[in-house]
Scaffold this motif. Structure first.
Motif, PDB file in Angstrom:
ATOM      1  N   ILE A  28       0.873  -1.179   0.000  1.00 44.68           N
ATOM      2  CA  ILE A  28       0.000   0.000   0.000  1.00 44.68           C
ATOM      3  C   ILE A  28       0.906   1.224   0.000  1.00 44.68           C
ATOM      4  N   TYR A  84      -2.804   7.819  -3.562  1.00 42.84           N
ATOM      5  CA  TYR A  84      -2.792   6.534  -2.852  1.00 42.84           C
ATOM      6  C   TYR A  84      -2.993   5.414  -3.871  1.00 42.84           C
ATOM      7  N   HIS A 142      -2.395   0.755  -4.406  1.00 50.13           N
ATOM      8  CA  HIS A 142      -2.015  -0.560  -3.867  1.00 50.13           C
ATOM      9  C   HIS A 142      -1.591  -1.436  -5.041  1.00 50.13           C
TER      10      HIS A 142
END
Length: 244
Positions: free
Chosen positions: A218, A234, A236
């Motif tokens: 992550i 952000y 992942h």
């Protein structure tokens, strides 16, 4: 006989007159000649005439009196410089668990979210980022990060890309936190042919968890443009284990 007596008489008379004359002369001399009594001799007292005191001369109008400056105290020597500080070795990186050994790589082409920071310029499209790290032993030494790279997918709008990663922490089992630093120059959308670029820096925190199918990561990105805050993003991804 009578004649002899008269002769003797006359001699006696003359002798008496002579004696009387001598007595009168002695009396006169005693009365007229007085010898002063002797006095005690003393040293003569010298007499000094005091020298007249000269009258002070009045100061002239064109005479300037320069005040006497006090002699400055000597300056003490400066204290000796302090000794140079001892060289401090950089802190060693945390030792990763054995499950992290080998080489891992991954690519981030899709974001979970991205936001422009207040007052920042507009955000362009996301260029995929690449990561590669190797945790190996060199010779008979301990296992350590022998190669780390944070890069960017080839793009004609990007140049001068370079980046590294380092380990921040680990739980000693299957989890570790890494930090990636990536720098590149990006061309302006309308200035590609003129060669005009601006610098971009991305600091990414990677939270890595080893799972049976690979390293689950992550990432949280803090982007800067011209050293000023630009965006946060952000994502992942799953990094796979590859030959070294």
């Amino acid at each position: 006989m009578k004649r002899i007596s008269s002769t003797f008489g006359w001699r006696l008379i003359w002798l008496s007159v002579a004696v009387l004359g001598l007595c009168a002369t002695a009396a006169y001399a005693q009365n007229s000649f007085v010898i002063p009594a002797p006095q005690m001799q003393s040293q003569p007292t010298p007499s000094y005439r005091p020298r007249p005191t000269p009258r002070p001369t009045p100061p002239q109008h064109n005479v300037v009196t320069v005040p006497v400056q006090p002699t400055p105290a000597p300056t003490p020597p400066p204290p000796p410089p302090p000794p140079p500080p001892a060289a401090v070795a950089p802190p060693a990186q945390p030792i990763l668990p054995a499950v992290f050994r080998g080489c891992w790589e991954g690519e981030v082409s899709v974001l979970d979210s991205i936001e422009r920071l207040p007052g920042a310029p507009p955000i362009g499209y996301w260029t995929p980022k690449t990561y590669r790290m190797c945790y190996k032993r060199v010779g008979y030494g301990p296992f350590q990060m022998t190669f780390t790279e944070a890069g960017i997918q080839r793009n004609r709008m990007i140049t001068n890309a370079q980046g590294t990663m380092d380990v921040l922490s680990t739980d000693g089992r299957t989890y570790a936190t890494l930090r990636a630093l990536l720098h590149f120059d990006e061309y302006h959308s309308r200035g590609y042919f003129s060669g005009s670029t601006f610098p971009v820096d991305e600091v990414t925190k990677l939270q890595c968890q080893i799972e049976p199918d690979g390293m689950h990561v992550i990432g949280s990105v803090y982007g800067m443009r011209n050293t000023q805050p630009w965006f946060r993003a952000y994502w992942h991804a799953v990094f796979v284990h590859v030959p070294g």
